[in-house]
Every structure is written in structure tokens, then in C-alpha cells.
Design an enzyme around this catalytic site. Structure first.
Site, PDB file in Angstrom:
ATOM      1  N   GLU A 143       1.521  79.390 -59.058  1.00  0.00           N
ATOM      2  CA  GLU A 143       0.820  79.478 -60.338  1.00  0.00           C
ATOM      3  C   GLU A 143       1.665  80.291 -61.305  1.00  0.00           C
ATOM      4  OE1 GLU A 143      -1.183  79.641 -63.552  1.00  0.00           O
ATOM      5  OE2 GLU A 143      -2.095  78.453 -61.943  1.00  0.00           O
ATOM      6  N   ARG A 196     -16.729  76.366 -66.123  1.00  0.00           N
ATOM      7  CA  ARG A 196     -15.389  76.119 -65.592  1.00  0.00           C
ATOM      8  C   ARG A 196     -14.912  77.278 -64.715  1.00  0.00           C
ATOM      9  NH1 ARG A 196     -12.246  72.064 -68.078  1.00  0.00           N
ATOM     10  NH2 ARG A 196     -13.425  70.924 -69.656  1.00  0.00           N
ATOM     11  N   TYR A 220     -25.659  71.552 -73.173  1.00  0.00           N
ATOM     12  CA  TYR A 220     -26.348  71.522 -71.880  1.00  0.00           C
ATOM     13  C   TYR A 220     -26.387  72.937 -71.310  1.00  0.00           C
ATOM     14  CZ  TYR A 220     -21.437  70.949 -70.312  1.00  0.00           C
ATOM     15  OH  TYR A 220     -20.088  71.062 -70.119  1.00  0.00           O
TER      16      TYR A 220
END
Length: 416
Positions: free
Chosen positions: A25, A98, A206
């Protein structure tokens, strides 16, 4: 093996299939930005296979319905019964933050034994006699039998296969979350995923985190982008784009984050993702526009499919016939993802119609049967995961006016 970039899903999938995985990463820490994400049944079936579905449900919201409304007058156009959809496909439609999904996958990778390395910026890829090698900005190299490049929209590995660039849609997304205790949320049914579609704009909302938050997304076409200006998608354009929408939509704009926005790009589909022992995955292979909410899902599907073919081509001594596994992966995924990219573009055009085409779209959507799944079976069913059956052809319904011809697909989804 080596995974480059945000490929937590494929790292987990391959580790479950007996592979030692090192994930590189580039950021100094693992994390995710943004707000909500939608996970349709074609994704939640994979989370269930990984043993993660119940945890995901506990972190998110399982909504009752998806509703499409006209952004100008606020009237309902069509809806999808998500509880009935779960019965049809066997798995729920889920919305989740997320960062919660990222954390769930990161914890699962840690438990599975994935080697997680941060501050590892890959600057080059190359094949070797026995596999592949990556070089980092530090000069350090890593080698393995195969390298999976999950390095995103601006993928460096993609350049090995095609000389192309991201395609700007000229649309930009603003996001924001609203705490449940604020008056804005009290009038909202958090059991619904709602999209308001308007001329050159749309607005989504939502619930998240069990109803603690209302997630909002405002997307619009930027006049500055169309004019070729570099500074596009700015807050003044946000307000102007929604000036003619209904009260509910306009009232949501003050809750958007105004210090950051997401310009919407995709790339043209490519059908070859494998270069020797280097394979593309996720947005490096198929970055979509967000209109049918499949970007992250396609990456998770990619990882699951690759893991299945690794298992099928793994000998008793643990060695993997990588060449055969990669050929099988290549046989399954590109055509489905090409269709997702193409449909996402068409769906965005449909949402943003104006004038006579907008009225025709609204009439057609109002006539749709709530339980008509003929246009989403290819997307939410299991056909994307196996090469054993040819997916049904995508045939748009033509919608015409005196001065426009717009392909219409009655599929459900939204940009998140």
C-alpha cells in the site's frame, strides 16, 4: 504472491486458497475516504462466502426499497422492492460506510495472515523468468510468482497492456453525511435508497450505520469542465446545478462537504488484463462511472473469481499452475466488466435527460412493473462469476424524440 494497491478483497480471497500474500500500500496507513457504498446481491453473496456478511449487515443498513424520483417535481418514477430482490437472488442489498467495509476487509486480511506493508509506492512492474517483480520508490524490489495490480484509476501496470488515459465525464460528485438527530433526517425514510434524477444532475440519499447517519450524494455536470477549464466542479457550480430542483433536494445541499469533491472519470473497456505474470484487477482494469454502483463490487468479484481458479489449479503439494489460473480469470471477467462500464455510461445519460426525452423517460419508468428484473438478472445474478454460461445480450430500449435518440435501460442503481 504480491498485491499492489487497495486489493484487500483479492488478498483475502487468495490467502483463503492457501497463498502467501504480501499487500503493498502506497499510503502511510490503511484507510478509506468517502461516505456510503452500496453492495448488491452479487457482492453480498461473496461476503457470505467469506464469512463476513453478518458483520457487514451489523455495520450497515439493509434497506427495504430503492426509489427513483424526478428531481424537478419530486414525484416517484419507479421502485425496486429490495426485500423481494433478496428472495430472488438469495442475498441482501446492503448499504454501508466505505470506511466500515474497508475496516471489515482489513481485519479479515489480518486474521487470515496477509502481510500488510504501508509506505510502499510501486514505480515499475516487470516479468521475470519465474514470475514478476515490482520496484518501489525507495529502490527496494519485491518478487513473487504473480503480481496482482490493483493500483486504481491511474494504474501504472495498465500501461503494460494499453496506452490510454482516464476519460472525463465532466460530472462531479459532492458527498456528505447528516447525523440522525438533525431535523433534515427526521423526514427521511432511512429504509429507502432514493435517487432524484434531474437535467444534468442527480441527488442520492440513504441511511448508514444502522440509521445513525443519512448519506447524501449530489452529482452534476460541470459547465467549467465542458469549457475546458482546469478548476471545475467548484461549490458555486454545485448550487447552480440544483437551482431548479425540488425543495427536498435543494435543502440537502448545505449538508454537503464543500472542501472536497470527486470528479467522475472512467476508462474505455479493455479485454486483455494479463501481461505474463502481471494481472490487472479492480479499477486498474475497469474503472466505471458510478451509476449502477458496481465499482467496488467488480473488484471484489475479480478477487473471488481469481481465488476460485487458483483453487482449481492448485496441486496436492500446494503449487499453483498460474498460467492456467490467469487464463481462466481472463476468460471470465473482462466481458462482464465491459458491459458494466458501457451500461454505466448509458444509465448516466438516462438519468440526466431534459425536455421531451425526460418526459418520455418518466412515462416509461412509471409504467415499469416493480418486480421486473429482466434488466438486472445479468448484474445481480451469478453469471459474472462463471464462464460456464454465456450472459444474455444487453439490448437497450430505444427512446426517441424529434431531436434526440437516447438508449434507455430499465436497470436499477445509483452513484454512491
Amino acid at each position: 504472491m504480491i498485491v499492489v494497491g487497495g486489493g484487500l478483497g483479492v488478498a483475502l480471497s487468495l490467502t483463503r486458497r492457501g497463498q502467501r500474500v504480501r499487500l503493498l500500500e502506497r499510503a502511510p496507513a490503511f484507510g478509506e475516504v468517502g461516505a456510503g457504498i452500496q453492495l448488491a446481491p452479487n457482492c453480498t453473496r461473496i461476503l457470505d462466502d467469506y464469512g463476513l456478511l453478518e458483520e457487514a449487515k451489523s455495520l450497515g443498513v439493509v434497506p427495504d426499497a430503492m426509489v427513483m424520483r424526478d428531481a424537478v417535481d419530486g414525484t416517484e418514477l419507479t421502485r425496486l422492492d429490495l426485500r423481494h430482490l433478496e428472495q430472488r437472488y438469495g442475498y441482501p442489498y446492503l448499504v454501508i460506510h466505505r470506511s466500515d467495509l474497508h475496516g471489515l476487509l482489513l481485519r479479515a486480511c489480518g486474521r487470515a495472515g496477509v502481510e500488510l506493508i504501508t509506505d510502499a509506492q510501486v514505480t515499475s512492474y516487470e516479468n521475470t523468468d519465474g514470475g514478476a517483480r515490482v520496484t518501489l520508490a525507495s529502490g527496494e524490489t519485491h518478487e513473487a510468482g504473480v503480481v496482482i495490480a490493483a493500483d486504481g484509476l491511474h494504474s501504472l501496470a495498465r500501461k503494460l497492456l494499453v496506452d490510454d488515459q482516464p476519460v472525463s465525464s465532466a460530472y462531479v460528485a459532492y458527498r456528505g453525511t447528516v447525523p440522525a438527530e438533525l431535523p433534515r433526517v427526521r423526514s427521511v425514510d432511512l429504509a429507502e435508497v432514493v435517487v432524484y434524477v434531474g437535467p444534468s444532475c442527480h441527488f442520492v440519499h440513504y441511511g448508514l450505520r444502522g440509521g445513525e447517519l443519512l448519506n447524501q450524494v449530489a452529482v452534476f455536470e460541470s459547465p467549467k469542465a465542458l469549457a475546458g477549464q482546469e478548476d471545475w466542479g467548484t461549490p458555486d457550480e454545485l448550487d447552480a446545478a440544483f437551482a431548479e430542483t425540488c425543495d427536498f433536494v435543494r435543502d440537502g445541499l448545505p449538508f454537503m462537504w464543500r472542501d472536497k469533491w470527486w470528479r467522475m472519470f472512467d476508462r474505455d473497456p479493455i479485454m486483455n488484463w494479463v501481461h505474463g505474470r502481471i494481472a490487472l484487477l479492480g479499477d486498474s482494469a475497469h474503472p466505471p462511472l458510478q451509476y449502477i454502483a458496481q465499482g467496488a463490487i467488480m473488484a471484489i468479484e475479480d478477487g473471488w473469481v481469481l481465488g476460485e481458479h487458483v483453487a482449481r489449479n492448485r496441486a496436492a503439494d500446494g503449487t499453483v499452475d498460474w498460467d492456467t489460473a490467469l487464463v481462466a480469470y481472463q476468460a471470465v471477467r473482462p466481458e462482464h466488466c465491459r458491459r458494466v462500464l458501457s451500461t454505466s455510461r448509458t444509465w448516466g445519460e438516462l438519468w440526466h435527460l431534459d425536455g421531451a426525452p425526460r418526459e418520455q423517460r418518466n412515462a416509461l419508468l412509471r409504467a415499469r412493473d416493480t418486480h421486473d428484473y429482466s434488466f438486472v438478472d445479468w448484474l445481480y445474478g451469478p453469471t459474472a462469476l462463471t464462464p460456464d454460461q454465456e450472459p444474455p445480450m444487453f439490448t437497450p430500449i430505444p427512446l426517441t424524440s424529434a431531436d434526440a435518440e437516447v438508449p434507455l435501460t430499465v436497470a436499477e442503481g445509483d452513484a454512491a
